[in-house]
Write a protein that holds these residues in place. Structure first.
Motif, PDB file in Angstrom:
ATOM      1  N   ARG A  24       0.030  -2.238   7.099  1.00  0.00           N
ATOM      2  CA  ARG A  24       1.266  -1.596   6.647  1.00  0.00           C
ATOM      3  C   ARG A  24       2.452  -1.836   7.577  1.00  0.00           C
ATOM      4  O   ARG A  24       3.518  -1.290   7.360  1.00  0.00           O
ATOM      5  CB  ARG A  24       1.039  -0.094   6.520  1.00  0.00           C
ATOM      6  N   GLU A  57      -5.612  -0.294   8.994  1.00  0.00           N
ATOM      7  CA  GLU A  57      -4.639   0.276   8.062  1.00  0.00           C
ATOM      8  C   GLU A  57      -3.205   0.134   8.584  1.00  0.00           C
ATOM      9  O   GLU A  57      -2.310  -0.289   7.860  1.00  0.00           O
ATOM     10  CB  GLU A  57      -4.942   1.751   7.810  1.00  0.00           C
ATOM     11  N   HIS A  58      -2.986   0.469   9.852  1.00  0.00           N
ATOM     12  CA  HIS A  58      -1.636   0.383  10.403  1.00  0.00           C
ATOM     13  C   HIS A  58      -1.181  -1.064  10.570  1.00  0.00           C
ATOM     14  O   HIS A  58       0.006  -1.358  10.451  1.00  0.00           O
ATOM     15  CB  HIS A  58      -1.549   1.145  11.727  1.00  0.00           C
TER      16      HIS A  58
END
Length: 141
Positions: A68, A64-65
């Motif tokens: 993003r 996820e990081h």
């Protein structure tokens, strides 16, 4: 009267060691899948596959990081793919597969004008052969 005290208790048990590297972001405990490195001289953030070893100057990020991730203004983000995940075939892959099938369907008994058969002269594009692998010359050369 003697008071005996046991060993000091820590907040994290020392006998539990995780073999999975975790995301470097604060309060994120997800497994890391990518490594972020900054190249300050080029104003570039490089996000690539998870490094083999944890380095002090690199940051491990979860999926996820890493998706993003943004860089500071004026910086460039370079995303390197690891190539191990499932990818969709490209036009080049399909063309290479079709060429391999065509080549396999050709008869292997080729003769040159002199009547002699030689694997080196059978195909003008073939430069060398090692077992079932062939080295081909570029069509442009």
């Amino acid at each position: 009267m003697e008071i005996r005290r046991g060993p000091l208790k820590s907040a994290v048990p020392s006998n539990v060691v995780s073999l999975v590297r975790r995301c470097s972001r604060t309060a994120c405990g997800r497994p890391a899948v990518a490594t972020l490195t900054y190249v300050y001289a080029d104003s570039t953030a490089v996000l690539g596959p998870l490094a083999t070893y944890a380095e002090p100057h690199c940051y491990d990020l979860c999926a996820e990081h890493s998706e993003r991730l943004t860089a500071p203004r004026g910086w460039e983000v370079v995303r390197l793919s690891d190539g191990s995940g499932p990818t969709r075939p490209s036009g080049d892959d399909l063309e290479a597969l079709a060429n391999a099938v065509r080549e396999a369907a050709r008869p292997h008994d080729r003769t040159t004008e002199g009547g002699a058969s030689s694997p080196r002269t059978a195909d003008p594009m073939e430069v060398a052969r090692r077992g079932h692998l062939r080295v081909l010359r570029s069509p442009d050369s």
